[in-house]
Design an enzyme around this catalytic site. Structure first.
Site, PDB file in Angstrom:
ATOM      1  CB  SER A 147      -1.237  -0.183   1.317  1.00 15.13           C
ATOM      2  OG  SER A 147      -1.840   1.605   0.974  1.00 15.13           O
ATOM      3  CG  ASP A 304      -2.671   4.172  -1.731  1.00 14.72           C
ATOM      4  OD1 ASP A 304      -3.024   4.082  -2.725  1.00 14.72           O
ATOM      5  OD2 ASP A 304      -2.202   3.500  -1.465  1.00 14.72           O
ATOM      6  CG  ASP A 306      -2.588  -0.495  -2.624  1.00 16.15           C
ATOM      7  OD1 ASP A 306      -2.969   1.280  -2.316  1.00 16.15           O
ATOM      8  OD2 ASP A 306      -3.390  -1.094  -2.695  1.00 16.15           O
ATOM      9  CG  ASP A 308      -5.627   1.122  -1.071  1.00 13.01           C
ATOM     10  OD1 ASP A 308      -5.338   2.083  -1.452  1.00 13.01           O
ATOM     11  OD2 ASP A 308      -6.376   0.178  -0.998  1.00 13.01           O
TER      12      ASP A 308
END
Length: 565
Positions: A147, A304, A306, A308
């Protein structure tokens, strides 16, 4: 040093030949007792978030062996709990160091276990993985990502057949399977290229990605309204996965005046210009802010790695840019969606909004104003996704209109079951363009909401308690707080919600929420990943100055209770 730790190290020294980086690090650890101990004193923890840890050699690190072992455990779980016709797993990965390698290793393990693998041919966001799991009717999915953590980390998120991150119960069952395995002897492996050639691994086709983008575009609530989309946008994917899906969605929707932050455009797991690639952090947004000023942009977006989470900044009348918090963006989006759906007659019969218990209570006020039911869930977007699934089982999937959390996560549709920054970016641009067409800026709209519902200040404070003694101290503090607090900073406690007993049908969780007079609250919980106690403070007041004064009193009182009693 514990003999068992040394024994593990020696086994790896003899057998960990599969990755030259791991092999080299293992050799360099010889004689370094603290280093060996840290790398081998435990197995990397596996929970509802899957795996997450430092990239490197050892059982307490992210490497091809720990990824292989986790994949074997997941494969064993799937084969025990699903009929063979449903043995399918979707795989995606982000821009982090070794993410593509870990995705191939996991795919090879699944294939060796007779499980069909659907892998995106290039890096893709977390929401695209959630979408693929459901679209391709898979039993599970994995997303290789850490993440928004710094570059030295990587991770492995596991998703269930519903497209949600796994529950505590499922995580425990998968962990049970993982713990039976020897990292070298029990992991079935198949060469990735051979698995691809045999058809056990297939690349996810363009039609799945296109279906995802179309699902996002359907979240528009403009309806019959026509607005100019000539909004000057600066966008940064923070060297992650967002570049292509965010730009494609926006451009296909008419937003063409977009400048991308060049230094953060291409995937790069070293994150050279943003060591903490998290749009919640001011430093991660700094380069984007610079671009916004240079280009006189109306709006700055950053996702960010990834993709999400999405953070935004908007321009004030004087030309300076202001970063909005996750709570501020969330209430703006909620009000926009509710007002547009009401105006267009597209509000469902029994509308539902879902938020986490640490997210601003102002969300509930806005929802109530529009006749929307609020469902509060524990921290973590998987619990929001779970609520969508419950509505789906009741035949009320369309009742869900929005879900958000204070940590920059938003979702307006049921097409995925995790937060989606592609959807977030799309809706933010639409909302901005809609209000701009009426001569209203987002800051003005936020002020209007404060005039209607009262000014709301939300802050997060983290307090560190290191080591075993720190953990014990946190337990003592939580128990003391459970014993009853009459007030915080002079604001009387009107009700204590103790989530450890499992309130409102939620799983039991070590979280306390103190409702205070004046429509304010304090939430306290130990972090699930760090030796920290987190306090979420929400203050309702007449204006910012008054709210900040009350918040300072609450924080001072809280610190006194934490450290001087």
């Amino acid at each position: 040093m514990d003999g068992r730790i040394l024994e593990k190290y020696q086994v790896w020294r003899e057998r960990a030949h599969g990755d030259s980086d791991v092999w080299e690090e293992i050799q360099k650890l010889e004689g370094n007792e603290p280093g060996i101990c840290d790398a081998f004193y435990r197995d990397l923890a596996f929970g509802t978030g899957g795996l997450r840890g430092l990239i490197g050699a050892g059982t307490n690190r992210m490497n091809i062996y720990t990824v292989g072992k986790a994949s074997q455990g997941l494969a064993d779980y799937v084969k025990k709990h699903f009929p063979s016709s449903e043995w399918k797993i979707a795989v995606s990965y982000d821009s982090r160091i070794k993410s593509d390698l870990f995705a191939r290793v996991a795919s090879g393990v699944f294939a060796a276990n007779g499980i069909e693998v659907y892998l995106y041919p290039q890096l893709m966001p977390t929401p695209c993985l959630s979408f693929a799991v459901r679209y391709l009717s898979c039993a599970a999915g994995i997303m290789v990502t850490a993440s928004h953590n710094p570059s030295k980390y990587n991770g492995y998120k596991v998703y269930g057949a519903d497209g949600c991150q796994i529950t505590t119960e499922t995580a425990a069952k998968i962990l049970q399977e993982i713990e039976k395995l020897d990292v070298f002897d029990d992991v079935k492996q198949r060469d990735f290229d051979a698995a691809l050639a045999s058809g056990m691994v297939s690349y996810i086709g363009e039609e799945v990605y296109t279906a995802f983008v179309e699902a996002v575009k359907k979240q528009s609530v403009l309806g019959s309204e026509t607005v100019s989309k000539d909004v000057a946008i600066v966008y940064s994917p923070l060297n992650g996965t967002g570049l292509h899906p965010v730009l494609r969605t926006l451009r296909e929707s008419g937003y063409t005046n977009i400048t991308v932050v060049k230094e953060q455009e291409e995937p790069d797991g070293n994150f050279p210009t943003c060591p903490y690639p998290n749009p919640e952090i001011k430093e991660a947004m700094a380069l984007g802010m610079k671009y916004a000023k240079e280009n006189q942009a109306d709006l700055l977006l950053a996702t960010d790695p990834d993709c999400d989470r999405v953070g935004i900044a908007v321009r004030k009348a004087a030309g300076e840019y202001v970063l909005l918090s996750g709570n501020e963006t969330g209430v703006l989006l909620l009000d926009y969606i509710c007002s547009r759906r009401t105006a267009e007659g597209t509000m469902p019969k029994d509308p539902v909004m879902v938020k986490t218990i640490v997210t601003t209570d102002m969300g509930e006020q806005i929802a109530s104003h529009y006749g929307v039911k609020t469902v509060n869930v524990l921290t973590g977007f998987k619990f929001i996704g779970e609520q969508i699934g419950l509505l789906e089982k009741q035949g009320k999937e369309d009742s869900y209109i929005f879900g958000f959390e204070e940590s920059y996560g938003y979702l307006s549709g049921s097409y995925v079951r995790d937060k989606d920054a592609v959807d977030g970016a799309f809706l933010i641009c639409e909302m901005f363009a809609y209000y701009a067409s009426q001569g209203i800026g987002l800051l003005e709209k936020l002020e209007e909401l404060y005039q209607t519902y009262g000014f709301r200040l939300n802050t997060l404070h983290s307090y560190e308690f290191e080591g075993a003694s720190g953990f014990a101290r946190m337990q003592e503090i939580m128990e003391a707080f459970r014993g009853g607090i009459s007030d915080f900073g002079g604001r009387k406690v009107t009700e204590l919600l103790d989530y450890a007993v499992g309130l409102d049908g939620l799983p039991k969780s070590d979280v306390l929420k103190f409702l205070l007079e004046g429509n304010s609250s304090v939430v306290i919980r130990p972090s699930g990943t760090e030796p920290k106690l987190k306090a979420y403070i929400s203050v309702s007041a007449g204006d910012r100055e008054e709210a900040e004064a009350v918040e300072r009193q609450i924080v001072a009182d809280l610190k006194e209770r934490l450290f001087n009693q």
